[in-house]
Design an enzyme around this catalytic site. Structure first.
Site, short mmCIF file in Angstrom:
data_model
loop_
_atom_site.label_atom_id
_atom_site.label_comp_id
_atom_site.label_asym_id
_atom_site.label_seq_id
_atom_site.Cartn_x
_atom_site.Cartn_y
_atom_site.Cartn_z
N ARG A 195 -0.67 13.10 9.91
CA ARG A 195 0.64 13.72 10.15
C ARG A 195 0.87 14.89 9.21
O ARG A 195 0.59 14.77 8.02
CB ARG A 195 1.76 12.70 9.94
CG ARG A 195 1.76 11.68 11.02
CD ARG A 195 2.97 10.77 11.00
NE ARG A 195 2.87 9.95 12.17
CZ ARG A 195 3.18 8.67 12.25
NH1 ARG A 195 3.67 8.05 11.19
NH2 ARG A 195 3.04 8.01 13.37
N ASP B 265 0.80 -1.22 0.00
CA ASP B 265 0.00 0.00 0.00
C ASP B 265 0.84 1.28 0.00
O ASP B 265 0.36 2.33 -0.41
CB ASP B 265 -0.95 0.03 1.22
CG ASP B 265 -0.21 -0.14 2.55
OD1 ASP B 265 1.02 -0.32 2.54
OD2 ASP B 265 -0.86 -0.10 3.61
N HIS B 266 2.10 1.21 0.42
CA HIS B 266 2.92 2.43 0.53
C HIS B 266 3.69 2.73 -0.76
O HIS B 266 3.60 3.82 -1.29
CB HIS B 266 3.94 2.27 1.66
CG HIS B 266 3.39 2.49 3.03
ND1 HIS B 266 2.43 1.70 3.59
CD2 HIS B 266 3.70 3.42 3.98
CE1 HIS B 266 2.17 2.14 4.83
NE2 HIS B 266 2.92 3.18 5.07
N SER C 238 6.73 7.61 12.93
CA SER C 238 6.54 6.29 12.33
C SER C 238 7.31 5.19 13.05
O SER C 238 8.16 5.44 13.90
CB SER C 238 6.98 6.33 10.88
OG SER C 238 8.37 6.14 10.80
N ARG D 175 9.23 3.20 11.31
CA ARG D 175 10.27 2.76 10.36
C ARG D 175 11.60 2.50 11.07
O ARG D 175 12.22 3.41 11.62
CB ARG D 175 10.42 3.76 9.21
CG ARG D 175 10.95 5.13 9.59
CD ARG D 175 10.84 6.10 8.42
NE ARG D 175 9.44 6.40 8.15
CZ ARG D 175 9.00 7.58 7.68
NH1 ARG D 175 9.84 8.53 7.39
NH2 ARG D 175 7.72 7.77 7.48
N ASP E 42 3.87 -0.81 11.50
CA ASP E 42 3.42 0.51 11.09
C ASP E 42 2.80 1.17 12.31
O ASP E 42 2.04 0.55 13.05
CB ASP E 42 2.38 0.41 9.97
CG ASP E 42 2.12 1.77 9.36
OD1 ASP E 42 2.67 2.06 8.28
OD2 ASP E 42 1.39 2.57 9.99
#
Ligand code: MIC
Ligand code: SF4
Length: 657
Positions: free
Chosen positions: A379, A64-65, A547, A549, A119
């Protein structure tokens, strides 16, 4: 005193430790989710753990990203994830099927279940009564392998909702209100649990908007109970069998209670450039806007988009506004197409983007300079949209659509008051358009044994972290201020496609701080690394916001960063630092921050000894002229991970013991 819902779910999943706030506990994880931007690393690390197939009840991998497809990287990642997932026992939601959190809520979320996702917006699942937590990919990989997830046993903030939202006031305004009160920092170690008679007036998609953006508070997660609304949602998704009622006890012992009267709320916005810079729309109304987007995992449900389409039916988007919608899932898009709402949107002049993260992560649709962009996202960190100096306001779909018509920031209540437009009350449908044909089940164990994993040339296995030195000799590579987000550390947008190649991606670590013409952060760091000098980051409050990440730890680790000294470090990022063998240190006295300068030499004499058995370290700076104390705040497990040179080595060691 009775139990909170959080503690009921934790108790049912506890495998290590005691349920005492602040203590480290280990919980069993029932479900995991990964997305493609964090998933490739998570699966590469999962493979290197040698576990074979996942041991959870359900693991789903979403695309999806990384969808823009400039060059082969994105598609290489998709093919790797599809084939490694099929072999490892993981469901695969294909590109085009929607945003992980929206699809997971629709098709897999279950009350009372634990979900760990790579996520930070995984808490969306709290809208359906799950204990849904965001974490780094390596933590998720360990959970996929059947390992517990370790967290600080939380305190529980009860948010008592009373009353009922007025017309044109949205679920988004509830979470914006809370962000205004609690801010994005200082909430580590809390779970937010919603209760009170106002809860029953909110549908599951509305609850999911609130728990989704709860991530911006920096809490562990947020959740609602499971009630008649939950049953209705699951029945409409043809999954009524997954329903079970769940509530906190009537006399639940919350550590703190805040009350919000839904009837008193009004439309609000998070102004540039932080989700806690909250103002009422009334206060900022009239400012010109030139770009508006309704989408992201916060506000792209069927009910959100139907409301927008109904307002726009027979009307036109202001001629100075570019307006786009990005439906949260293929289910949503299909339903809009079938009932004609998509045609209404198109007729009004809407740009229809695909069901994906898209502009939310800077994958296109960047605004012009100095232009006010309204987005229904979660965000608005500076530059996240892809435009330096951007002016992004986070608003509800109601405020967005009102402003689409006028070209100015507009209080949506004015649509009724001044333009005679009635609020279109969109009820959740009794049946959603369910079609799981883009969710591929994993291969059987027999077929999986023969299946090949496709690994494109652009996918590079990340380096394993080196062990920490007994004595750390380092230099301050960067001194930064408060609220440094993972977007500052590891930018996404057009660099997102480098996620599967640490060597390339590391070149843009802290690029927001690079000065034109001067060596970049990465160049300076690699030079020090070659000299055997450790890189050190010095930061203010709330370092690593945002995030999950893990590249924000993995890439600095590759560049030779071995310690972060900050006033405070956010939960997920701190765990990622430890997982990749970077020591997180908190200033014992925050005013010591002022004494340090970029390029200062840093010395920690007995780093390993301190990690092994102490709560503090003595840190020398400026050639011995300045000494200060740092707090380590490590759990026993954190110590073991750091002494083993990171979570991967620690996990491998334990598997082979
Ligand atoms: C985000 O919203 O910042 C992201 C992109 O979804 C991240 C994950 C990532 O960086 O891949 C998140 O929220 O964890
Ligand atoms: Fe995607 Fe944005 Fe949601 Fe992150 S916040 S998962 S980028 S839609």
């Amino acid at each position: 005193m009775g139990k909170t819902l959080t503690y009921k779910i934790l108790e049912a999943h506890l495998v290590e430790g005691e349920l005492v706030p602040g203590e480290q506990i280990g919980i069993r994880i029932d479900q995991t989710l990964t997305q493609d931007a964090t998933g490739t690393t998570a699966f590469l690390l999962f493979e290197s753990m040698g576990v074979g197939r996942v041991k959870t009840d359900l693991s789903v991998s979403y695309i999806d990203h990384n969808m823009a497809g400039f060059g082969p990287e994105n598609h290489n990642d998709h093919l790797y994830l599809q084939t490694v997932g099929a072999k490892s026992g993981v469901y695969h939601s294909r590109a085009g099927n929607g945003i992980c959190h929206q699809v997971h809520l629709e098709r897999f979320g279950k009350p009372g279940v634990t979900l760990l996702g790579s996520d930070s917006h995984t808490p969306t699942g709290g809208g359906i009564g799950m204990l849904a937590i965001g974490a780094g990919g390596l933590d998720v990989a360990v959970a996929m392998g059947g390992g517990p997830f370790y967290l600080q046993c939380p305190k529980v903030l009860g948010v008592k909702l009373t009353g009922k939202l007025s017309d044109w006031v949205a679920a988004k305004d509830v979470i914006l209100k809370l962000l205004g009160e609690l801010s994005t920092k200082g909430n580590i170690g809390w779970v937010v649990e919603y209760f009170g008679e106002g809860v029953g007036t909110l549908s599951v998609p509305q609850r999911a908007t609130i728990t989704n953006m709860g991530a911006e508070l920096g809490v562990t997660t947020s959740l609602f109970g499971s009630d008649e609304q939950t049953r209705r949602f699951l029945a409409a998704q043809q999954r009524e069998q997954d329903y079970r009622p769940l509530q906190a006890d009537a006399d639940a012992a919350y550590d703190r209670v805040i009350e919000i009267d839904l009837s008193c709320l009004e439309p609000m916005a998070a102004c540039p450039s932080s989700p806690d810079n909250i103002k009422t729309i009334r206060a900022i109304a009239g400012a010109k806007t030139g770009q508006i987007v309704v989408g992201s995992c916060t506000n792209s449900s069927y009910t959100d988009l139907m409301m927008v389409a109904s307002v726009l039916k027979g009307r036109r988007v202001d001629h100075l506004v570019e307006f786009a919608v990005a439906p949260g899932s293929r289910e949503v898009l299909n339903m809009l197409a079938e009932n004609g709402a998509l045609a209404d949107l198109i007729a009004a002049g809407t740009r229809v983007l695909e069901s994906a993260c898209g502009p939310c992560i800077g994958q296109g649709f960047s605004p012009a300079e100095d232009l006010v962009s309204l987005r229904t996202f979660n965000r608005n960190f500076a530059g996240r949209s892809g435009t330096k100096g951007d002016q992004v306001y986070l608003v509800s779909p109601e405020t967005a659509v009102a402003s689409v018509l006028t070209g100015k920031i507009t209080d949506p209540r004015d649509l009724s008051k001044k333009m005679g437009i009635a609020y279109p009350k969109i009820d959740m449908p009794d049946t959603f358009h369910v079609d799981d044909s883009m969710i591929e089940p994993p291969l059987s164990q027999k077929d999986a044994a023969k299946a090949e994993i496709l690994r494109g040339r652009t996918i590079v296995v990340p380096e394993t972290p080196p062990g920490l030195p007994v004595k750390l000799t380092g230099r301050v590579l960067l001194k930064c201020g408060d609220k440094i987000t993972t977007d500052h550390i590891m930018p996404a947008g057009t660099y997102l496609k480098l996620r599967s190649n640490v060597l390339e991606y590391a070149k843009v670590v802290f690029s927001a701080f690079n000065e034109p013409g001067a060596p970049t952060f990465a160049e300076r760091a690699l030079k020090l690394k070659a000299q055997g000098v450790a890189g050190v980051i010095v930061a203010g409050e709330s370092y690593g916001q945002g995030s999950s990440r893990e590249h924000a730890a993995l890439c600095p680790m590759y560049l030779g960063v071995r310690a972060v000294i900050a006033k405070s470090i956010e939960r997920i990022h701190r765990a990622n630092l430890i997982n990749f063998s970077i020591v997180p240190i908190q200033f014992g006295d925050p005013s010591d921050y002022d004494q340090l300068d970029p390029d200062d030499e840093i010395e920690i004499d007995n780093l390993l000894g301190a990690i092994e058995r102490s709560d503090t370290v003595r840190i020398g700076a400026k050639g011995g002229a300045f000494e200060f104390v740092g707090n380590l705040n490590l759990s026993d497990r954190d110590r073991q991970i750091l002494l083993s040179a990171g979570l991967l080595s620690y996990t491998r060691k334990r598997t082979h013991e």
